[in-house]
Design a protein around this motif. Structure first.
Motif, PDB file in Angstrom:
ATOM      1  N   ALA A 107      34.051  25.588  39.487  1.00 32.65           N
ATOM      2  CA  ALA A 107      34.537  24.424  38.739  1.00 32.65           C
ATOM      3  C   ALA A 107      34.479  24.662  37.234  1.00 32.65           C
ATOM      4  CB  ALA A 107      33.724  23.184  39.116  1.00 32.65           C
ATOM      5  N   ASP A 108      33.465  25.392  36.788  1.00 35.30           N
ATOM      6  CA  ASP A 108      33.317  25.693  35.360  1.00 35.30           C
ATOM      7  C   ASP A 108      34.184  26.874  34.914  1.00 35.30           C
ATOM      8  OD1 ASP A 108      31.499  23.625  35.104  1.00 35.30           O
ATOM      9  OD2 ASP A 108      29.728  24.924  35.170  1.00 35.30           O
ATOM     10  N   GLY A 109      34.843  27.532  35.877  1.00 35.15           N
ATOM     11  CA  GLY A 109      35.681  28.677  35.545  1.00 35.15           C
ATOM     12  C   GLY A 109      34.936  29.983  35.407  1.00 35.15           C
ATOM     13  N   TYR A 110      33.666  30.001  35.831  1.00 36.95           N
ATOM     14  CA  TYR A 110      32.832  31.196  35.687  1.00 36.95           C
ATOM     15  C   TYR A 110      32.935  32.147  36.874  1.00 36.95           C
ATOM     16  CZ  TYR A 110      30.546  28.571  31.934  1.00 36.95           C
ATOM     17  OH  TYR A 110      30.263  27.853  30.796  1.00 36.95           O
ATOM     18  N   ALA A 111      33.449  31.682  37.982  1.00 33.83           N
ATOM     19  CA  ALA A 111      33.585  32.506  39.184  1.00 33.83           C
ATOM     20  C   ALA A 111      34.857  32.099  39.909  1.00 33.83           C
ATOM     21  CB  ALA A 111      32.370  32.347  40.101  1.00 33.83           C
ATOM     22  N   SER A 112      35.313  32.987  40.763  1.00 35.47           N
ATOM     23  CA  SER A 112      36.477  32.677  41.606  1.00 35.47           C
ATOM     24  C   SER A 112      36.113  32.984  43.051  1.00 35.47           C
ATOM     25  CB  SER A 112      37.690  33.497  41.164  1.00 35.47           C
ATOM     26  OG  SER A 112      37.443  34.877  41.335  1.00 35.47           O
ATOM     27  N   ARG A 113      36.799  32.294  43.952  1.00 37.95           N
ATOM     28  CA  ARG A 113      36.605  32.495  45.385  1.00 37.95           C
ATOM     29  C   ARG A 113      37.904  33.035  45.958  1.00 37.95           C
ATOM     30  NH1 ARG A 113      33.628  26.969  47.341  1.00 37.95           N
ATOM     31  NH2 ARG A 113      34.089  26.213  45.286  1.00 37.95           N
ATOM     32  N   ARG A 114      37.746  33.893  46.959  1.00 38.14           N
ATOM     33  CA  ARG A 114      38.910  34.371  47.696  1.00 38.14           C
ATOM     34  C   ARG A 114      38.471  34.693  49.112  1.00 38.14           C
ATOM     35  NH1 ARG A 114      38.099  39.950  47.844  1.00 38.14           N
ATOM     36  NH2 ARG A 114      36.997  40.781  46.051  1.00 38.14           N
ATOM     37  N   LYS A 115      39.431  34.743  50.013  1.00 41.00           N
ATOM     38  CA  LYS A 115      39.118  35.119  51.402  1.00 41.00           C
ATOM     39  C   LYS A 115      38.643  36.562  51.429  1.00 41.00           C
ATOM     40  CE  LYS A 115      41.065  31.630  53.905  1.00 41.00           C
ATOM     41  NZ  LYS A 115      40.139  30.738  54.512  1.00 41.00           N
ATOM     42  N   ASP A 116      37.683  36.807  52.298  1.00 38.90           N
ATOM     43  CA  ASP A 116      37.194  38.170  52.495  1.00 38.90           C
ATOM     44  C   ASP A 116      38.269  38.938  53.249  1.00 38.90           C
ATOM     45  OD1 ASP A 116      35.940  40.516  53.368  1.00 38.90           O
ATOM     46  OD2 ASP A 116      34.021  39.516  53.639  1.00 38.90           O
ATOM     47  N   PRO A 117      38.757  40.057  52.708  1.00 39.70           N
ATOM     48  CA  PRO A 117      39.808  40.810  53.390  1.00 39.70           C
ATOM     49  C   PRO A 117      39.381  41.372  54.747  1.00 39.70           C
ATOM     50  CG  PRO A 117      39.064  41.976  51.421  1.00 39.70           C
ATOM     51  CD  PRO A 117      38.373  40.654  51.439  1.00 39.70           C
ATOM     52  N   GLU A 118      38.053  41.486  54.952  1.00 38.48           N
ATOM     53  CA  GLU A 118      37.545  42.010  56.216  1.00 38.48           C
ATOM     54  C   GLU A 118      37.296  40.918  57.257  1.00 38.48           C
ATOM     55  OE1 GLU A 118      34.198  44.553  55.515  1.00 38.48           O
ATOM     56  OE2 GLU A 118      35.217  45.567  53.871  1.00 38.48           O
ATOM     57  N   ASP A 119      37.218  39.660  56.810  1.00 43.74           N
ATOM     58  CA  ASP A 119      36.953  38.541  57.717  1.00 43.74           C
ATOM     59  C   ASP A 119      37.538  37.277  57.079  1.00 43.74           C
ATOM     60  OD1 ASP A 119      36.015  36.501  59.313  1.00 43.74           O
ATOM     61  OD2 ASP A 119      33.912  37.105  59.208  1.00 43.74           O
ATOM     62  N   SER A 120      38.667  36.837  57.577  1.00 47.28           N
ATOM     63  CA  SER A 120      39.375  35.716  56.951  1.00 47.28           C
ATOM     64  C   SER A 120      38.600  34.399  57.024  1.00 47.28           C
ATOM     65  CB  SER A 120      40.753  35.537  57.581  1.00 47.28           C
ATOM     66  OG  SER A 120      40.624  35.213  58.949  1.00 47.28           O
ATOM     67  N   ARG A 121      37.532  34.343  57.828  1.00 51.29           N
ATOM     68  CA  ARG A 121      36.702  33.142  57.881  1.00 51.29           C
ATOM     69  C   ARG A 121      35.696  33.099  56.739  1.00 51.29           C
ATOM     70  NH1 ARG A 121      34.128  34.371  63.367  1.00 51.29           N
ATOM     71  NH2 ARG A 121      34.306  36.379  62.349  1.00 51.29           N
ATOM     72  N   ALA A 122      35.434  34.232  56.131  1.00 49.93           N
ATOM     73  CA  ALA A 122      34.418  34.331  55.081  1.00 49.93           C
ATOM     74  C   ALA A 122      35.063  34.261  53.694  1.00 49.93           C
ATOM     75  CB  ALA A 122      33.644  35.639  55.229  1.00 49.93           C
ATOM     76  N   VAL A 123      34.251  33.870  52.724  1.00 49.99           N
ATOM     77  CA  VAL A 123      34.687  33.760  51.337  1.00 49.99           C
ATOM     78  C   VAL A 123      33.911  34.770  50.495  1.00 49.99           C
ATOM     79  CG1 VAL A 123      34.715  32.227  49.334  1.00 49.99           C
ATOM     80  CG2 VAL A 123      35.260  31.332  51.587  1.00 49.99           C
ATOM     81  N   VAL A 124      34.618  35.382  49.559  1.00 48.80           N
ATOM     82  CA  VAL A 124      34.000  36.301  48.606  1.00 48.80           C
ATOM     83  C   VAL A 124      34.064  35.645  47.229  1.00 48.80           C
ATOM     84  CG1 VAL A 124      34.214  38.565  47.504  1.00 48.80           C
ATOM     85  CG2 VAL A 124      34.607  38.342  49.953  1.00 48.80           C
ATOM     86  N   VAL A 125      32.974  35.748  46.502  1.00 44.88           N
ATOM     87  CA  VAL A 125      32.871  35.153  45.177  1.00 44.88           C
ATOM     88  C   VAL A 125      32.665  36.265  44.162  1.00 44.88           C
ATOM     89  CG1 VAL A 125      31.567  33.549  43.753  1.00 44.88           C
ATOM     90  CG2 VAL A 125      31.764  33.154  46.196  1.00 44.88           C
ATOM     91  N   GLU A 126      33.335  36.127  42.997  1.00 43.18           N
ATOM     92  CA  GLU A 126      33.116  37.106  41.935  1.00 43.18           C
ATOM     93  C   GLU A 126      33.228  36.451  40.571  1.00 43.18           C
ATOM     94  OE1 GLU A 126      36.041  40.269  42.085  1.00 43.18           O
ATOM     95  OE2 GLU A 126      37.457  38.900  42.977  1.00 43.18           O
ATOM     96  N   LEU A 127      32.632  37.097  39.581  1.00 41.13           N
ATOM     97  CA  LEU A 127      32.687  36.590  38.216  1.00 41.13           C
ATOM     98  C   LEU A 127      34.102  36.646  37.677  1.00 41.13           C
ATOM     99  CD1 LEU A 127      29.709  38.061  36.143  1.00 41.13           C
ATOM    100  CD2 LEU A 127      30.068  35.710  36.842  1.00 41.13           C
ATOM    101  N   THR A 128      34.439  35.671  36.870  1.00 40.38           N
ATOM    102  CA  THR A 128      35.681  35.714  36.103  1.00 40.38           C
ATOM    103  C   THR A 128      35.339  36.281  34.725  1.00 40.38           C
ATOM    104  OG1 THR A 128      35.312  33.519  35.197  1.00 40.38           O
ATOM    105  CG2 THR A 128      36.588  33.655  37.270  1.00 40.38           C
ATOM    106  N   PRO A 129      36.325  36.654  33.939  1.00 40.27           N
ATOM    107  CA  PRO A 129      36.028  37.065  32.559  1.00 40.27           C
ATOM    108  C   PRO A 129      35.273  35.979  31.785  1.00 40.27           C
ATOM    109  CG  PRO A 129      38.232  37.770  33.149  1.00 40.27           C
ATOM    110  CD  PRO A 129      37.735  36.891  34.287  1.00 40.27           C
TER     111      PRO A 129
END
Length: 149
Positions: free
Chosen positions: A77-99
């Motif tokens: 919500a603060d724009g500090y991270a993004s979520r995306r589907k895990d390419p290895e498991d579409s049920r899971a979410v992967v989170v990573e830092l944004t710039p």
């Protein structure tokens, strides 16, 4: 005799951990940066480990999965991270830092460093550099011994 050396090493490590925690809390208290500690910790975990599943983030951060989900929701919500589907498991979410998240973490760390450095006139740059080298070597040795971290 060997047992007292082990206890002495354990005592030293405990004292290092306690001091590191106190140092971090002091830096947060005097830095003037208002980033909540949980958010700072979450940004640091993502910076160190890269993209993570929420469950892996929770394991590393030592929090429940619902707490991790809520914290990550705040980062997104603060724009500090993004979520995306895990390419290895579409049920899971992967989170990573944004710039923006990486910049915010950098800003908080610089504020901590400035707040502490201005109070260390009796410590010369070489002494601080030796301490930094020693701590980095200690961290490297521990990560090597516990690669799953």
């Amino acid at each position: 005799m060997q047992r007292s050396q082990a206890t002495s090493a354990e005592d030293s490590v405990v004292n290092l951990l306690v001091t590191a925690g106190r140092l971090t809390r002091l830096a947060g208290a005097i830095s003037g940066d208002d980033l909540p500690r949980a958010v700072l910790r979450a940004l640091a975990v993502l910076d160190e480990h890269g993209a993570l599943r929420v469950s892996e983030f929770a394991r590393i951060d030592r929090c429940s999965q619902p707490a991790a989900t809520a914290l990550i929701g705040r980062l997104v919500a603060d724009g500090y991270a993004s979520r995306r589907k895990d390419p290895e498991d579409s049920r899971a979410v992967v989170v990573e830092l944004t710039p923006a998240g990486r910049d915010r973490l950098h800003h908080a760390r610089r504020a901590f460093g400035t707040a502490l450095a201005t109070r260390l006139s009796e410590f010369d740059t070489e002494r601080l550099a030796r301490m930094e080298t020693d701590l980095n070597e200690l961290l490297g040795a521990l990560k090597k011994a516990a690669p799953r971290h």
